[in-house]
Design a protein around this motif. Structure first.
Motif, mmCIF file in Angstrom:
data_model
loop_
_atom_site.group_PDB
_atom_site.id
_atom_site.type_symbol
_atom_site.label_atom_id
_atom_site.label_comp_id
_atom_site.label_asym_id
_atom_site.label_seq_id
_atom_site.Cartn_x
_atom_site.Cartn_y
_atom_site.Cartn_z
ATOM 1 N N ALA A 180 7.817 29.948 -144.866
ATOM 2 C CA ALA A 180 8.094 30.944 -143.826
ATOM 3 C C ALA A 180 7.579 32.316 -144.240
ATOM 4 O O ALA A 180 8.260 33.062 -144.948
ATOM 5 C CB ALA A 180 9.595 30.993 -143.556
ATOM 6 N N LEU A 181 6.366 32.625 -143.781
ATOM 7 C CA LEU A 181 5.743 33.906 -144.108
ATOM 8 C C LEU A 181 5.508 34.727 -142.831
ATOM 9 O O LEU A 181 5.887 35.894 -142.741
ATOM 10 C CB LEU A 181 4.405 33.637 -144.830
ATOM 11 N N GLY A 223 0.768 38.700 -139.114
ATOM 12 C CA GLY A 223 0.101 37.405 -139.269
ATOM 13 C C GLY A 223 -0.853 37.434 -140.445
ATOM 14 O O GLY A 223 -0.480 37.134 -141.580
ATOM 15 N N CYS A 251 6.961 28.479 -138.055
ATOM 16 C CA CYS A 251 7.246 27.863 -139.346
ATOM 17 C C CYS A 251 7.059 26.341 -139.208
ATOM 18 O O CYS A 251 7.879 25.660 -138.580
ATOM 19 C CB CYS A 251 8.677 28.232 -139.730
ATOM 20 N N THR A 252 5.965 25.821 -139.789
ATOM 21 C CA THR A 252 5.653 24.390 -139.644
ATOM 22 C C THR A 252 6.642 23.540 -140.427
ATOM 23 O O THR A 252 6.866 23.790 -141.616
ATOM 24 C CB THR A 252 4.217 24.096 -140.131
ATOM 25 N N LEU A 268 3.954 18.524 -133.961
ATOM 26 C CA LEU A 268 4.293 19.482 -135.017
ATOM 27 C C LEU A 268 5.689 20.064 -134.789
ATOM 28 O O LEU A 268 5.960 20.649 -133.744
ATOM 29 C CB LEU A 268 3.259 20.615 -135.014
ATOM 30 N N ILE A 316 -7.594 28.921 -137.736
ATOM 31 C CA ILE A 316 -6.642 30.038 -137.634
ATOM 32 C C ILE A 316 -5.600 30.005 -138.750
ATOM 33 O O ILE A 316 -5.334 31.022 -139.390
ATOM 34 C CB ILE A 316 -5.955 30.018 -136.248
ATOM 35 N N PHE A 317 -5.000 28.806 -138.983
ATOM 36 C CA PHE A 317 -3.934 28.843 -140.008
ATOM 37 C C PHE A 317 -4.465 28.580 -141.413
ATOM 38 O O PHE A 317 -5.631 28.284 -141.587
ATOM 39 C CB PHE A 317 -2.711 28.005 -139.649
ATOM 40 N N GLU A 367 -11.779 34.711 -140.328
ATOM 41 C CA GLU A 367 -12.118 36.097 -140.674
ATOM 42 C C GLU A 367 -11.479 36.481 -142.004
ATOM 43 O O GLU A 367 -12.106 37.134 -142.844
ATOM 44 C CB GLU A 367 -11.639 37.054 -139.565
ATOM 45 N N VAL A 368 -10.237 36.052 -142.198
ATOM 46 C CA VAL A 368 -9.545 36.398 -143.446
ATOM 47 C C VAL A 368 -10.205 35.694 -144.637
ATOM 48 O O VAL A 368 -10.349 36.271 -145.718
ATOM 49 C CB VAL A 368 -8.038 36.060 -143.327
HETATM 50 C C1 LIG Z 1 0.343 25.671 -135.312
HETATM 51 C C2 LIG Z 1 0.613 26.789 -136.277
HETATM 52 C C3 LIG Z 1 1.239 26.515 -137.477
HETATM 53 C C4 LIG Z 1 1.531 27.558 -138.379
HETATM 54 N N1 LIG Z 1 2.258 27.293 -139.514
HETATM 55 C C5 LIG Z 1 2.691 28.334 -140.281
HETATM 56 C C6 LIG Z 1 3.619 28.128 -141.365
HETATM 57 O O1 LIG Z 1 4.023 26.997 -141.666
HETATM 58 N N2 LIG Z 1 4.070 29.206 -142.046
HETATM 59 C C7 LIG Z 1 3.657 30.474 -141.758
HETATM 60 O O2 LIG Z 1 4.099 31.418 -142.417
HETATM 61 N N3 LIG Z 1 2.752 30.710 -140.752
HETATM 62 C C8 LIG Z 1 2.283 29.676 -140.003
HETATM 63 N N4 LIG Z 1 1.409 29.906 -138.954
HETATM 64 C C9 LIG Z 1 0.889 31.244 -138.744
HETATM 65 C C10 LIG Z 1 -0.594 31.368 -139.091
HETATM 66 O O3 LIG Z 1 -0.749 31.351 -140.483
HETATM 67 C C11 LIG Z 1 -1.096 32.659 -138.426
HETATM 68 O O4 LIG Z 1 -1.322 32.339 -137.070
HETATM 69 C C12 LIG Z 1 -2.331 33.209 -139.057
HETATM 70 O O5 LIG Z 1 -2.018 33.744 -140.303
HETATM 71 C C13 LIG Z 1 -2.975 34.299 -138.197
HETATM 72 O O6 LIG Z 1 -2.039 35.267 -137.846
HETATM 73 P P1 LIG Z 1 -1.873 35.717 -136.313
HETATM 74 O O7 LIG Z 1 -1.875 34.503 -135.470
HETATM 75 O O8 LIG Z 1 -0.726 36.632 -136.231
HETATM 76 O O9 LIG Z 1 -3.225 36.485 -135.959
HETATM 77 P P2 LIG Z 1 -3.562 38.020 -136.239
HETATM 78 O O10 LIG Z 1 -3.309 38.351 -137.653
HETATM 79 O O11 LIG Z 1 -2.950 38.861 -135.193
HETATM 80 O O12 LIG Z 1 -5.137 37.987 -136.015
HETATM 81 C C14 LIG Z 1 -5.731 37.806 -134.735
HETATM 82 C C15 LIG Z 1 -7.230 37.620 -134.940
HETATM 83 O O13 LIG Z 1 -7.774 38.761 -135.609
HETATM 84 C C16 LIG Z 1 -8.438 38.367 -136.795
HETATM 85 N N5 LIG Z 1 -8.246 39.376 -137.832
HETATM 86 C C17 LIG Z 1 -7.079 39.786 -138.376
HETATM 87 N N6 LIG Z 1 -7.302 40.703 -139.332
HETATM 88 C C18 LIG Z 1 -8.643 40.872 -139.394
HETATM 89 C C19 LIG Z 1 -9.501 41.679 -140.192
HETATM 90 N N7 LIG Z 1 -9.032 42.486 -141.150
HETATM 91 N N8 LIG Z 1 -10.822 41.591 -140.000
HETATM 92 C C20 LIG Z 1 -11.340 40.768 -139.057
HETATM 93 N N9 LIG Z 1 -10.579 39.989 -138.277
HETATM 94 C C21 LIG Z 1 -9.252 40.034 -138.440
HETATM 95 C C22 LIG Z 1 -7.791 37.053 -137.180
HETATM 96 O O14 LIG Z 1 -8.641 36.275 -137.996
HETATM 97 C C23 LIG Z 1 -7.570 36.425 -135.822
HETATM 98 O O15 LIG Z 1 -8.766 35.844 -135.382
HETATM 99 C C24 LIG Z 1 1.118 28.876 -138.069
HETATM 100 C C25 LIG Z 1 0.456 29.134 -136.860
HETATM 101 C C26 LIG Z 1 0.222 28.119 -135.969
HETATM 102 C C27 LIG Z 1 -0.424 28.446 -134.648
#
Ligand SMILES: Cc1cc2nc3c(=O)[nH]c(=O)nc-3n(C[C@H](O)[C@H](O)[C@H](O)COP(=O)(O)OP(=O)(O)OC[C@H]3O[C@@H](n4cnc5c(N)ncnc54)[C@H](O)[C@@H]3O)c2cc1C
Length: 498
Positions: free
Chosen positions: A28-29, A35, A61-62, A108, A273-274, A279-280
């Motif tokens: 849970a992060l 994100g 949180c998966t 999921l 994405i995850f 990008e990250v």
């Molecule tokens: C199905 C699913 C399962 C998941 N499971 C977990 C889990 O178990 N635990 C957990 O903690 N999280 C989980 N996540 C969260 C996942 O890790 C985040 O969605 C991911 O880290 C991206 O964060 P965000 O969606 O808030 O996008 P944001 O951070 O808002 O980013 C939006 C877009 O902007 C881009 N972006 C962001 N910063 C930059 C930058 N500096 N330069 C260029 N581009 C950038 C990103 O790459 C993305 O394309 C899950 C998400 C999903 C959808």
């Protein structure tokens, strides 16, 4: 994984045995406002005697909706430091608020989890207080290796589907594969599948063998394979035509084999994405690449430094680059015939070697030109990372083909053929990327994007179906706060009674 890497013997004994016995755990992060940039997370962990008291809300949180154990990242509100904790979901104050639903991965068990005054024993702190982000990021390094392997499996499935379909489907009097547009794709898919499998194996074997810092390999494998898998499933859908777009159930319902393509497309999109978005991953690898330059020449490019500081740093910088830079040109003179024992693939390995040196030079030139602004030059940085990943993939296929040849594997001939085709295509991409480093539309795009945000091109949106989106529509929200606001707004039925 966090406990395996950073846990105390007591924590491992208590919790890893439960995991081994089948307890589901979750990580849970992420939070609604946080994100890709977890450093600004807001869940708090306040020390009270022998306990930490957790408050906050975690998103997506998966496994969280069915987990017994959570690893939760939270911030000490006084020191602002982030730490990682093992939290049992049966403890008072831990609540699954919501089960999230997605485009794919329908099974999921993923949700919103809230923490209200959850008392976590101090023994459940993972690692040192303040090392939470380190725990999270290092955990993700190895965790990331599962995705390249999954993607390699997706590629194999796509290849099987396309081989079967293009070999048997007759259009215009011949099987589909005899149309050149399709046959070229089939060839690329075979070469790419071999590359994805090789990349995944190489990174995983390095991790298993231990003793390597595999951060970059894991990131490259995750990023390269997830993007290739997405392209592969897109191609497969196109090649399957209408049947690619049709669901398995619908295909089955009208008597055809329920071959999954649209479902895999929906399921595999999240891979970009995850576990670190595309990008990250690029940023992470780019930072590693320029890190040494920043260490050596940081004082020179720091906008806060005046002439005196820069002049003082100059001797150290010159002495480093005097030794580092010339060999990047000269070493090539020694290697025109190197790697001959790699047979027909030797020329590709020489290209990898030449390109790696060229990339080092170009990164240095980029630093010299952009200086402190380099950090923001994602166009430049991301292209250098794309080159790195191509070189990594070429190396992986060449070494795998060589290994198969040396071991007299029955498919060694096929492997060399595919490695050769993959490297030919990859070299073209690398050459194009090198050219684009200095000849591109980055400046025009920066200006156009700023204009889009400023509203200059908003007229283009006229004529669409107006859904009434406002800036408020894009606000991210904590579910617990939304519910609290709604509850406060609801009429108090009981007190209204006479
Ligand atoms: C199905 C699913 C399962 C998941 N499971 C977990 C889990 O178990 N635990 C957990 O903690 N999280 C989980 N996540 C969260 C996942 O890790 C985040 O969605 C991911 O880290 C991206 O964060 P965000 O969606 O808030 O996008 P944001 O951070 O808002 O980013 C939006 C877009 O902007 C881009 N972006 C962001 N910063 C930059 C930058 N500096 N330069 C260029 N581009 C950038 C990103 O790459 C993305 O394309 C899950 C998400 C999903 C959808």
């Amino acid at each position: 994984q966090p406990l395996k890497l950073f846990g105390t013997p007591e924590q491992k004994k208590k919790y890893l045995t439960r995991c081994a016995a089948g307890a589901i755990s979750a990580f849970a992060l992420t939070e609604p406002h946080v994100g890709s940039d977890p450093a600004s997370l807001s869940t708090t962990a306040e020390r009270e005697g022998d306990y930490y008291v957790l408050n906050g809300e975690k998103l997506w949180c998966t496994g969280g909706t069915i987990a017994e154990l959570l690893v939760v990242m939270a911030r000490n509100p006084k020191t602002k430091k982030i730490s990682a904790f093992v939290v049992e979901t049966s403890w008072p104050g831990v609540k699954v608020e919501y089960r999230c639903r997605f485009m794919g991965l329908k099974a999921l068990a993923n949700g919103v989890i809230s923490f209200k005054d959850v008392r976590v024993p101090k023994e459940n702190l993972i690692g040192q207080e303040g090392s939470g982000l380190k725990v999270a990021l290092i955990t993700l390094n190895t965790g990331r290796l599962t995705l390249p392997a999954i993607c390699s499996g997706i590629a194999k499935h796509c290849l099987e589907v396309c081989r079967g379909w293009t070999g048997s489907r007759i259009q215009w009097g011949v099987p589909l594969w005899k149309h050149e547009a399709i046959s070229h794709r089939l060839a690329d898919m075979a070469a790419t599948t071999f590359a994805m499998d090789s990349v995944s194996r190489l990174a995983s074997q390095m991790a298993d063998r231990g003793g390597y810092d595999i951060r970059l390999e894991a990131a490259a494998a995750k990023e390269w394979n997830t993007v290739r898998a997405w392209e592969m499933i897109d191609q497969t859908l196109q090649i399957r035509g209408g049947r690619g777009y049709e669901t398995e159930l619908s295909l089955q319902g009208r008597g055809e084999t329920p071959i999954a393509v649209e479902r895999i497309m929906r399921d595999c999109r999240i891979n970009l994405i995850f576990e670190g978005s595309s990008e990250v991953m690029h940023l992470f690898m780019a930072r590693e690449a320029v890190d040494k330059h920043l260490q050596v020449a940081g004082a020179m490019i720091d906008a806060n430094n005046g002439f005196k500081e820069k002049a003082a740093a100059l001797p150290k910088i010159l002495s480093f680059y005097a030794k580092w830079y010339p060999p990047l040109w000269l070493r090539g003179l020694r290697t025109p015939f190197a790697y001959r024992d790699f047979g027909p693939l030797a020329r590709h390995l020489r290209f990898v070697e030449r390109s790696a040196r060229k990339l080092a030079r170009e990164s240095f030139h980029g630093m010299a030109v952009y200086q402190a602004k380099m950090e923001r030059k994602q166009g430049f940085l991301f292209r250098t990372v794309d080159i790195v990943m191509e070189l990594f993939a070429m190396t992986a296929v060449i070494s795998r083909a060589r290994h198969m040849t040396d071991g007299r594997a029955p498919d060694a001939g096929s492997a060399v053929e595919l490695a050769n085709l993959f490297c030919q295509s990859s070299r073209r991409r690398v050459i194009r990327l090198f050219r684009d480093l200095w000849s591109n539309d980055d400046a025009s795009k920066n200006a156009a994007a700023a204009n889009v945000i400023a509203g200059r091109h908003a007229w283009l949106e006229e004529g669409r179906l107006n859904l009434g989106l406002t800036p408020e529509s894009f606000q991210t929200k904590f579910l617990t706060q939304v519910r609290a606001t709604e509850a406060a707004r609801e009429p108090k039925v009981a007190s209204a009674k006479p």
